[in-house]
Design an enzyme around this catalytic site. Structure first.
Site, PDB file in Angstrom:
ATOM      1  N   HIS A 175       0.837  -1.200   0.000  1.00 49.11           N
ATOM      2  CA  HIS A 175       0.000   0.000   0.000  1.00 49.11           C
ATOM      3  C   HIS A 175       0.874   1.254   0.000  1.00 49.11           C
ATOM      4  CE1 HIS A 175      -2.619   3.061   1.993  1.00 49.11           C
ATOM      5  NE2 HIS A 175      -3.505   2.551   1.158  1.00 49.11           N
ATOM      6  N   THR A 197       1.264   3.521   1.983  1.00 38.18           N
ATOM      7  CA  THR A 197       1.875   3.875   3.265  1.00 38.18           C
ATOM      8  C   THR A 197       3.025   2.955   3.654  1.00 38.18           C
ATOM      9  OG1 THR A 197       0.316   2.452   4.463  1.00 38.18           O
ATOM     10  CG2 THR A 197      -0.326   4.758   4.132  1.00 38.18           C
ATOM     11  N   LYS A 198       3.243   1.874   2.917  1.00 37.02           N
ATOM     12  CA  LYS A 198       4.147   0.823   3.375  1.00 37.02           C
ATOM     13  C   LYS A 198       5.591   1.060   2.940  1.00 37.02           C
ATOM     14  CE  LYS A 198       0.886  -1.553   5.409  1.00 37.02           C
ATOM     15  NZ  LYS A 198      -0.346  -0.840   5.066  1.00 37.02           N
ATOM     16  N   VAL A 199       6.477   0.160   3.359  1.00 37.50           N
ATOM     17  CA  VAL A 199       7.910   0.303   3.088  1.00 37.50           C
ATOM     18  C   VAL A 199       8.200   0.178   1.593  1.00 37.50           C
ATOM     19  CG1 VAL A 199      10.202  -0.658   3.576  1.00 37.50           C
ATOM     20  CG2 VAL A 199       8.489  -0.531   5.396  1.00 37.50           C
ATOM     21  N   VAL A 200       7.437  -0.657   0.884  1.00 35.62           N
ATOM     22  CA  VAL A 200       7.505  -0.737  -0.583  1.00 35.62           C
ATOM     23  C   VAL A 200       6.159  -0.236  -1.110  1.00 35.62           C
ATOM     24  CG1 VAL A 200       7.827  -2.230  -2.596  1.00 35.62           C
ATOM     25  CG2 VAL A 200       9.085  -2.703  -0.489  1.00 35.62           C
TER      26      VAL A 200
END
Length: 369
Positions: free
Chosen positions: A182, A184-187
């Site tokens: 998503h 917001t995530k690290v990837v």
């Protein structure tokens, strides 16, 4: 005034020409870029396994439940401290949600409560532990419990790409794992996710099911095809896959930087009336999705308001699942208390050390005022 956003997705510059190549190709649905992304994720020490790309972390969890053989009508243990997706897929699969309480020091599922639930029920078929904020849960102990009670474990790794438990990457524990990509995530790829399976046979079935049961190797929709098992519309697309592929080379460095940010936060607030949510042991390493702290319940909203006035965005990870008006009930007092004390702070690639110090300074000041 300085602004420190909760999220600042960073995409490498070479992603743009790669995206243009896909647009010029004339096809950007499920295709070769998705297959390449899956192969590259499978080769990563941080992921591994037999990877199937999907269009969200929620889809990843649902597909994992379906392919793992968890029987509808049975019950599945879910920690009360998690995003609603973890429980929603259980309900959508036709199972009953059983809420487990948490360890407030980590935000993760309380294995003692899991054992208590299993002693008192005989209808539980699976556990979905969540690695909260990227902090690995007690996975080794959960695997022992699962073997004892013949349970399926599906790890919710939405926050946990790169996490390490007892010195080992999560892939070494041989469970099905669901990841989120998503925004917001690290990837971050906007919307997307993947499931990793322990066998290629399970992954092949999942690849058919993510595309309504159609064999994904049959790329030409105009050709006749057969469906032997009805599936879902969960497939990833090549535009999202290109965004993901562009970030994998720098992933270890970006996780390391996020861990540095968390370590700097932790040093800054360790002597104040703030309780960092942290891994339990030195051999556990966070995937560094976020940094969460606990403060006294009666000051939490004042602290968040003062941080907002200083230009610092925060989140609450999470509202306890039993507090929603949707019928998810359970005796989870620690999760309830945690949800009223927790504040999650910004952690992302664009933050400087000065940004981290600025947030920590205002957090300490707001807590003390």
């Amino acid at each position: 005034m300085r602004q420190v956003k909760m999220y600042r997705p960073q995409v490498p510059a070479d992603a743009l020409p790669r995206l243009k190549t896909i647009l010029d190709r004339g096809w950007f649905g499920l295709g070769p870029e998705t297959a390449a992304f899956e192969q590259e994720l499978s080769a990563l020490p941080e992921v591994g396994g037999h990877v199937v790309g999907v269009n969200s972390g929620t889809a990843a969890l649902h597909l994992a439940l379906y392919v793992s053989g968890v029987a509808p009508g049975t019950s599945v243990i879910v920690p009360a401290n998690t995003f609603i997706s973890t429980a929603a897929v259980v309900v959508q699969h036709g199972c009953h949600v059983v809420l487990a309480d948490i360890d407030v020091s980590t935000g993760n599922i309380d294995t003692g409560h899991v054992r208590e639930l299993l002693r008192n029920r005989n209808d539980i078929s699976a556990v979905i532990p969540v690695h909260y904020s990227g902090i690995p849960c007690e996975l080794a102990e959960l695997n022992v419990i699962a073997a004892e009670y013949r349970l399926t474990i599906i790890e919710d790794c939405a926050h946990a790409i790169g996490a390490v438990h007892q010195g080992l990457p999560l892939r070494k524990y041989s469970n099905i794992r669901a990841y989120s990509f998503h925004a917001t995530k690290v990837v971050p790829i906007g919307e997307g996710g993947c499931v990793t399976f322990p066998t290629e046979e399970m992954a092949d079935r999942a690849r058919r099911l993510r595309r309504l049961g159609i064999d994904s190797s049959q790329a030409d929709w105009s050709s006749p095809y057969e469906i032997e098992e009805l599936g879902f519309k969960y497939n990833m697309n090549d535009m999202a896959a290109v965004l993901g592929r562009s970030q994998l080379a720098s992933l270890p460095q970006r996780i390391a930087r996020r861990r540095d940010i968390i370590a700097r936060y932790t040093r800054s607030v360790s002597s104040s009336d703030i309780w960092p949510v942290m891994p339990r042991r030195e051999t556990d390493r966070t995937g560094a999705f976020a940094f969460s702290v606990r403060v006294e319940e009666h000051v939490r909203e004042r602290v968040r308001r003062q941080l907002a006035e200083a230009g610092v965005q925060t989140e609450i990870y999470f509202k306890s699942l039993d507090s929603f008006r949707i019928g998810l009930n359970g005796a989870v007092p620690k999760a309830r208390k945690f949800s009223k004390e927790v504040i999650s702070l910004p952690v992302h690639d664009a933050m400087s050390d000065d940004d981290v110090d600025y947030v920590a300074e205002h957090l300490i000041g707001a807590t003390a005022s």
